[in-house]
Design a protein around this motif. Structure first.
Motif, PDB file in Angstrom:
ATOM      1  N   LEU A   1       0.811  -1.208   0.000  1.00 28.63           N
ATOM      2  CA  LEU A   1       0.000   0.000   0.000  1.00 28.63           C
ATOM      3  C   LEU A   1       0.848   1.264   0.000  1.00 28.63           C
ATOM      4  O   LEU A   1       0.378   2.330  -0.403  1.00 28.63           O
ATOM      5  N   ALA A   2       2.088   1.176   0.448  1.00 24.91           N
ATOM      6  CA  ALA A   2       2.968   2.336   0.398  1.00 24.91           C
ATOM      7  C   ALA A   2       3.273   2.762  -1.031  1.00 24.91           C
ATOM      8  O   ALA A   2       3.728   3.889  -1.261  1.00 24.91           O
ATOM      9  N   ASP A   3       3.022   1.868  -1.991  1.00 23.79           N
ATOM     10  CA  ASP A   3       3.301   2.163  -3.398  1.00 23.79           C
ATOM     11  C   ASP A   3       2.074   2.641  -4.156  1.00 23.79           C
ATOM     12  O   ASP A   3       2.110   2.759  -5.394  1.00 23.79           O
TER      13      ASP A   3
ATOM     14  N   LEU B   1     -10.138  -1.976   4.911  1.00 24.19           N
ATOM     15  CA  LEU B   1     -11.114  -1.796   3.840  1.00 24.19           C
ATOM     16  C   LEU B   1     -10.436  -1.101   2.674  1.00 24.19           C
ATOM     17  O   LEU B   1      -9.829  -0.043   2.828  1.00 24.19           O
ATOM     18  N   VAL B   2     -10.562  -1.702   1.500  1.00 32.24           N
ATOM     19  CA  VAL B   2     -10.054  -1.108   0.265  1.00 32.24           C
ATOM     20  C   VAL B   2     -11.228  -0.977  -0.692  1.00 32.24           C
ATOM     21  O   VAL B   2     -11.895  -1.965  -1.012  1.00 32.24           O
ATOM     22  N   GLU B   3     -11.480   0.243  -1.138  1.00 33.87           N
ATOM     23  CA  GLU B   3     -12.637   0.511  -1.994  1.00 33.87           C
ATOM     24  C   GLU B   3     -12.188   1.290  -3.224  1.00 33.87           C
ATOM     25  O   GLU B   3     -11.439   2.263  -3.108  1.00 33.87           O
ATOM     26  N   ILE B   4     -12.654   0.846  -4.380  1.00 39.01           N
ATOM     27  CA  ILE B   4     -12.372   1.518  -5.653  1.00 39.01           C
ATOM     28  C   ILE B   4     -13.708   1.821  -6.315  1.00 39.01           C
ATOM     29  O   ILE B   4     -14.506   0.906  -6.579  1.00 39.01           O
ATOM     30  N   VAL B   5     -13.963   3.108  -6.568  1.00 39.28           N
ATOM     31  CA  VAL B   5     -15.251   3.547  -7.098  1.00 39.28           C
ATOM     32  C   VAL B   5     -15.011   4.417  -8.328  1.00 39.28           C
ATOM     33  O   VAL B   5     -14.100   5.258  -8.338  1.00 39.28           O
ATOM     34  N   ASP B   6     -15.827   4.193  -9.372  1.00 41.47           N
ATOM     35  CA  ASP B   6     -15.772   5.057 -10.549  1.00 41.47           C
ATOM     36  C   ASP B   6     -17.181   5.359 -11.018  1.00 41.47           C
ATOM     37  O   ASP B   6     -18.143   4.725 -10.578  1.00 41.47           O
TER      38      ASP B   6
ATOM     39  N   LEU C   1       0.414  -6.961   0.380  1.00 41.95           N
ATOM     40  CA  LEU C   1       0.549  -7.308  -1.030  1.00 41.95           C
ATOM     41  C   LEU C   1      -0.800  -7.524  -1.690  1.00 41.95           C
ATOM     42  O   LEU C   1      -1.059  -7.027  -2.796  1.00 41.95           O
ATOM     43  N   SER C   2      -1.693  -8.265  -1.037  1.00 39.17           N
ATOM     44  CA  SER C   2      -2.994  -8.563  -1.635  1.00 39.17           C
ATOM     45  C   SER C   2      -3.826  -7.300  -1.808  1.00 39.17           C
ATOM     46  O   SER C   2      -4.506  -7.133  -2.829  1.00 39.17           O
ATOM     47  N   ALA C   3      -3.781  -6.400  -0.820  1.00 37.47           N
ATOM     48  CA  ALA C   3      -4.527  -5.148  -0.947  1.00 37.47           C
ATOM     49  C   ALA C   3      -4.013  -4.337  -2.131  1.00 37.47           C
ATOM     50  O   ALA C   3      -4.798  -3.768  -2.913  1.00 37.47           O
ATOM     51  N   TYR C   4      -2.712  -4.276  -2.287  1.00 37.59           N
ATOM     52  CA  TYR C   4      -2.131  -3.558  -3.430  1.00 37.59           C
ATOM     53  C   TYR C   4      -2.571  -4.184  -4.741  1.00 37.59           C
ATOM     54  O   TYR C   4      -2.949  -3.476  -5.689  1.00 37.59           O
ATOM     55  N   ARG C   5      -2.541  -5.519  -4.827  1.00 35.58           N
ATOM     56  CA  ARG C   5      -2.916  -6.193  -6.082  1.00 35.58           C
ATOM     57  C   ARG C   5      -4.391  -5.975  -6.407  1.00 35.58           C
ATOM     58  O   ARG C   5      -4.770  -5.859  -7.577  1.00 35.58           O
ATOM     59  N   ILE C   6      -5.237  -5.945  -5.381  1.00 30.59           N
ATOM     60  CA  ILE C   6      -6.664  -5.706  -5.623  1.00 30.59           C
ATOM     61  C   ILE C   6      -6.870  -4.312  -6.199  1.00 30.59           C
ATOM     62  O   ILE C   6      -7.618  -4.119  -7.168  1.00 30.59           O
ATOM     63  N   VAL C   7      -6.192  -3.319  -5.620  1.00 27.01           N
ATOM     64  CA  VAL C   7      -6.297  -1.963  -6.155  1.00 27.01           C
ATOM     65  C   VAL C   7      -5.749  -1.913  -7.582  1.00 27.01           C
ATOM     66  O   VAL C   7      -6.343  -1.298  -8.476  1.00 27.01           O
ATOM     67  N   GLN C   8      -4.641  -2.573  -7.801  1.00 28.59           N
ATOM     68  CA  GLN C   8      -4.027  -2.576  -9.127  1.00 28.59           C
ATOM     69  C   GLN C   8      -4.968  -3.175 -10.166  1.00 28.59           C
ATOM     70  O   GLN C   8      -5.152  -2.614 -11.258  1.00 28.59           O
ATOM     71  N   GLU C   9      -5.570  -4.314  -9.858  1.00 29.61           N
ATOM     72  CA  GLU C   9      -6.471  -4.961 -10.808  1.00 29.61           C
ATOM     73  C   GLU C   9      -7.718  -4.123 -11.041  1.00 29.61           C
ATOM     74  O   GLU C   9      -8.196  -3.994 -12.175  1.00 29.61           O
ATOM     75  N   ALA C  10      -8.257  -3.520  -9.967  1.00 28.93           N
ATOM     76  CA  ALA C  10      -9.447  -2.692 -10.119  1.00 28.93           C
ATOM     77  C   ALA C  10      -9.160  -1.462 -10.975  1.00 28.93           C
ATOM     78  O   ALA C  10      -9.972  -1.083 -11.837  1.00 28.93           O
ATOM     79  N   LEU C  11      -8.002  -0.834 -10.774  1.00 27.52           N
ATOM     80  CA  LEU C  11      -7.648   0.327 -11.595  1.00 27.52           C
ATOM     81  C   LEU C  11      -7.430  -0.081 -13.048  1.00 27.52           C
ATOM     82  O   LEU C  11      -7.755   0.675 -13.970  1.00 27.52           O
ATOM     83  N   THR C  12      -6.876  -1.260 -13.254  1.00 33.56           N
ATOM     84  CA  THR C  12      -6.718  -1.758 -14.621  1.00 33.56           C
ATOM     85  C   THR C  12      -8.074  -1.904 -15.300  1.00 33.56           C
ATOM     86  O   THR C  12      -8.240  -1.544 -16.475  1.00 33.56           O
ATOM     87  N   ASN C  13      -9.057  -2.410 -14.566  1.00 42.91           N
ATOM     88  CA  ASN C  13     -10.406  -2.543 -15.129  1.00 42.91           C
ATOM     89  C   ASN C  13     -11.021  -1.183 -15.426  1.00 42.91           C
ATOM     90  O   ASN C  13     -11.738  -1.018 -16.420  1.00 42.91           O
ATOM     91  N   VAL C  14     -10.749  -0.185 -14.566  1.00 39.15           N
ATOM     92  CA  VAL C  14     -11.274   1.154 -14.818  1.00 39.15           C
ATOM     93  C   VAL C  14     -10.691   1.708 -16.114  1.00 39.15           C
ATOM     94  O   VAL C  14     -11.401   2.264 -16.958  1.00 39.15           O
TER      95      VAL C  14
END
Length: 392
Positions: A261-263, A329-334, A295-308
């Motif tokens: 998440l620092a990245d 909690l990690v949330e990605i909204v568009d 690591l998993s939280a970062y990958r989830i954000v990465q994959e969600a942003l890729t889908n966006v």
């Protein structure tokens, strides 16, 4: 030929090379009619280098042009030469076919066996026919023999090259199999070292607790606490191992540090470069996270942003990271249109992979369209209970 520079792989440059070869051949027998056949043969061999791009993309076409150019040089020599040109000047004119033999060797090395056999038969037939027509006297037998030997030598060289390449491919495949086997053994040893001792402790403590639960409840409770602690530690170790296996293709720990998440700021900047501005929000107390959760939280954000970027059709989105005491909690909204369903209605493997990551850590992930429009992905990942030392 697979190692040619990228420009030579361009179809436009390949066709341009073929045209340049034909022009070079025309200049050879049109610009210097009094030159000896040897000079023309060497010139044709050098001109064949212009066919490198075409040979990479279409070996049969390159071979056809090489045969055409070499035949043109051989056939045009007697007609273009002055009548007073000495007969010795014609010697070596069939060297032009060396260019076709070189191209034939590459064709045999890179094409299938049937195509290689057809190419060899066509090349040999053309050369023998032309030599039979234009060679005379004692030179006929010698030139036919030399042409046949050159064609056979080119075909054999091509076969050796293909066998060498196939052998190299087989060696690489064997190395991959051996590497996989070695990795399996390493994983087996790691799992054994991780689980065997813990399961032994759990079994012993469970047996002790079962025997003394009625007479010594305090000792039985201590045995249960030991079982709980050991079980949690073992489960965490198993999760770390599984996460590392899942990420083996994405990150090589020996080459780069594991992202977390620092990245996210760097990830947001990269997403912005792709055309989607990311609004990053962080709430809660920021404290070190377990490596597998980070690591998993970062990958989830990465994959969600890729889908966006790929599917939402929107220029901005919001990423929220809320770090609580017991849950992350990690949330990605568009506000976009969301993933485009495939033929069967599935949106692909992105959400499936994110759900697997969350489930592997004992968490949950939800993803779907928002009532007000757009798409939302939310992951709830459990965090270990903070000890008194951490709180203090």
């Amino acid at each position: 030929m697979n190692d040619l520079p990228a420009p030579l792989r361009s179809p436009v440059l390949a066709r341009a090379g073929g045209a340049a070869y034909l022009l070079a051949v025309a200049l050879l027998f049109g610009g210097a009619p009094r030159a000896s056949g040897t000079v023309h043969g060497i010139g044709a061999l050098l001109a064949a280098s212009l066919l490198a791009g075409l040979l990479r993309r279409n070996p049969p076409a390159a071979l056809a042009l090489a045969l055409l150019g070499s035949t043109a040089i051989v056939a045009a020599r007697p007609n273009a030469a002055p009548a007073d040109l000495p007969a010795a000047a014609y010697q070596g004119q069939f060297l032009a076919y060396l260019a076709a033999d070189v191209v034939l060797g590459f064709t045999v090395a890179t094409r299938g066996r049937r195509a290689a056999a057809v190419a060899t038969a066509v090349s040999c037939s053309v050369q023998l026919l032309v030599i039979g027509v234009f060679a005379h006297g004692d030179n006929l037998t010698v030139n036919l023999l030399i042409s046949l030997l050159a064609t056979v030598a080119a075909a054999i060289a091509g076969l050796l090259g293909r066998e060498r390449r196939e052998h190299a491919v087989a060696l690489r495949a064997q190395e991959v199999v051996e590497a996989v086997s070695a990795e399996r053994l390493r994983i087996a040893r790691e799992l054994h070292d991780l689980v065997a001792h813990s399961i032994g402790v759990i079994a012993i403590q469970a047996g002790v607790g079962a025997r003394i639960i009625a007479t010594r409840p305090d000792d039985a409770a201590e045995a249960l606490r030991t079982i709980e602690t050991t079980s949690r530690e073992t489960l965490a170790g198993l999760r770390r191992t599984l996460v590392s296996l899942r990420q083996a293709d994405d990150d090589d720990p020996s080459l780069s540090p594991t992202p977390g998440l620092a990245d996210l700021e760097r990830l947001a900047a990269a997403t912005g470069d792709a055309g989607v501005r990311v609004e990053l929000r962080r709430t809660g107390e920021r404290r070190p996270l377990p490596a597998e959760v980070d690591l998993s939280a970062y990958r989830i954000v990465q994959e969600a942003l890729t889908n966006v970027v790929r599917h939402a059709g929107v220029g901005r989105c919001r990423v929220t990271v809320d770090q609580g005491d017991t849950e992350l909690l990690v949330e990605i909204v568009d506000d976009g249109r969301g993933p485009v369903p495939r033929g069967g209605g599935s949106t692909g493997f992105g959400l499936i992979g994110m759900r697997e990551r969350a489930a592997l850590l004992g968490g949950r992930l939800s993803g779907g369209p928002r009532p007000e429009g757009g798409f939302r992905v939310a992951a709830h990942l459990p965090l270990p209970v903070r000890t008194a030392v951490e709180v203090r």
